[in-house]
Design an enzyme around this catalytic site. Structure first.
Site: not given
Ligand code: BGC
Length: 452
Positions: A158, A194
């Site tokens: 992200k 989360d």
């Molecule tokens: C992460 C996860 C997370 C999800 C939603 C992903 O990019 O790898 O750990 O649960 O985003 O936030």
């Protein structure tokens, strides 16, 4: 097909329109990958990692007490104090902190110092600096957990890429940052994803909840597995507790090429311009961080071919990431034949948008991208339900795409029904404040389980 949409536009988005047959294939492939993640011998080369969360107790509704929580992983960073008074009375005070974007890509130490500083500021404001409290840390990135208080970051996602954190235990990094300031009395830190928070928060009021799903900036799901199947958990054969929550990290599905049949040339462009090319393939087809950019890429291609917005000012739209995913939700909120939200979006982008045909085509592109997202997500949920092999399940969901897209809920439900065996019951429930409430619930259970 709407008649106002040019056949060239229809052709451009064709790759996003996945049919039932392809969806069945996605479920099939995902099922295989999921099993590889769970099994000890295949785990190292699996793309869907199925990390053990060390959460084995779902809430009973009897958890009580005051807990601090930190939430890092979406667009906001938040600090919360959660008071579990009763199952129907959970009091939360939270504060969102302006997260300087430079922190997302700077040194890890600066990131954790910022977290500790915000935590301290919040505790001072709430008069809690001298109160010994446990803390639930919702850290929403792929982590190999080795306990409730030990999570090794495997890779950033992200848009984050802070140096010096991958391969480290994020709980120690947080604890050290808190200790450097030396003003707080944090007694214990537990760390959760989360999705796990979302599951726990939903299960507090819905005992049948077995899946936690996030469709926000990123996407991922967790589910309740039999402990004996969680082979990467050292106590999988001896644990007295029958269940283990598995953090699938499904965003990485397709990183080995098995999803190419549902990807488009636009997906490949998006992937290239991200800080983590080749990674999080499924997430990049589904989640809020990327959907707007997918739409933008189609639109600017149409503009370059003089097929849309001829003579309009597309200067802003030519910039990467300028088409926010929230615009998709806005545009699809207009009733058929109306363009009020769409006109506002175009105005935001400095465009005139005088032609109804252009607005119709824009909506058509948005629908293609958001429907594919919902279809793939439906495939993911069906894979998990098949894996658990249960007849009734509640799914707790959070995330901006699910919450704000006007049709996401209906689309998910529709496609899940088409994929699931008849008679199987499921319910999709918005999970309130998983990252706060869920983190507090895990901290509460950890406190109860601690040897006295
Ligand atoms: C992460 C996860 C997370 C999800 C939603 C992903 O990019 O790898 O750990 O649960 O985003 O936030």
């Amino acid at each position: 097909m709407p008649s106002l949409v040019n056949s060239e536009v229809e052709l451009a988005v064709k790759g996003f329109l996945i049919d039932q047959e392809k969806m069945v294939e996605v479920v099939e492939r995902m099922g295989k990958e999921l099993k590889m993640g769970l099994a000890k011998d295949t785990h190292p080369r699996a793309v869907i990692k199925c990390f053990v969360s060390y959460v084995q107790d779902l809430p009973t509704g009897k958890e009580r007490g005051k807990f601090l929580a930190l939430d890092l992983g979406g667009t906001n960073f938040r600090v919360l104090i959660v008071n579990l008074v009763s199952s129907s009375d959970v009091q939360i005070i939270s504060k969102s902190y302006n997260f300087p974007p430079a922190l997302m890509t700077g040194p890890g130490k600066a990131l954790f110092d910022f977290l500790a500083e915000s935590l301290e500021e919040f505790c001072k404001e709430q008069g809690l600096e001298d109160t010994p409290l446990s803390l639930g840390f919702t850290f929403s990135f792929p982590c190999q957990q080795q306990g409730l208080s030990k999570a090794i970051l495997v890779t950033w996602t992200k848009g984050f890429s802070c140096e010096g954190v991958v391969g480290k235990n994020v709980v120690s990094l947080l604890q050290e940052a808190i200790d450097r300031r030396g003003n707080l009395k944090i007694t214990n830190i537990v760390v959760i994803n989360d999705t796990v928070g979302t599951l726990m928060s939903c299960a507090y009021n819905h005992p049948n909840c077995r899946i936690g799903l996030i469709v926000g900036t990123g996407s991922n799901a967790c589910y309740v597995e039999k402990t004996v199947n969680a082979e990467c958990f050292e106590g999988y054969q001896t644990s007295p507790k029958p269940s283990m929550v598995i953090n699938c990290e499904w965003g990485a599905f397709g990183d080995n090429g098995v999803l190419e049949f549902v990807r488009t040339s636009y997906d490949r462009v998006v992937d290239k311009i991200t800080p983590n090319p080749g990674k999080q393939t499924f997430e990049k087809c589904i989640s809020g961080m990327y959907m707007g950019e997918l739409v933008r890429l189609v639109v600017i291609e149409m503009i370059s071919k003089n097929l849309m917005f001829v003579g309009d000012n597309s200067e802003k739209l030519q910039q990467r990431w300028s088409f926010k995913t929230s615009y998709i939700s806005d545009i699809e909120s207009d009733a058929p034949g109306e363009y009020r939200h769409c006109s506002r979006v175009l105005h935001d982008l400095g465009m005139m948008g005088t032609q109804e045909t252009d607005k119709e085509a824009l909506r058509f592109i948005c629908e293609a991208v958001s429907s594919r997202s919902a279809k793939l997500c439906a495939c993911g949920l069906v894979t998990l339900i098949n894996k658990m092999n249960i007849n009734e399940v509640i799914i707790g969901i959070d995330g901006s795409v699910y919450r704000y897209h006007p049709k996401y809920h209906e689309l998910l439900q529709f496609h899940m029904k088409k994929l699931l065996k008849p008679g199987l019951k499921f319910e999709l429930v918005v999970s309130e404040d998983g990252s706060g409430r869920g983190a507090a619930l895990v901290a509460a259970t950890a406190a109860q389980n601690k040897p006295k």
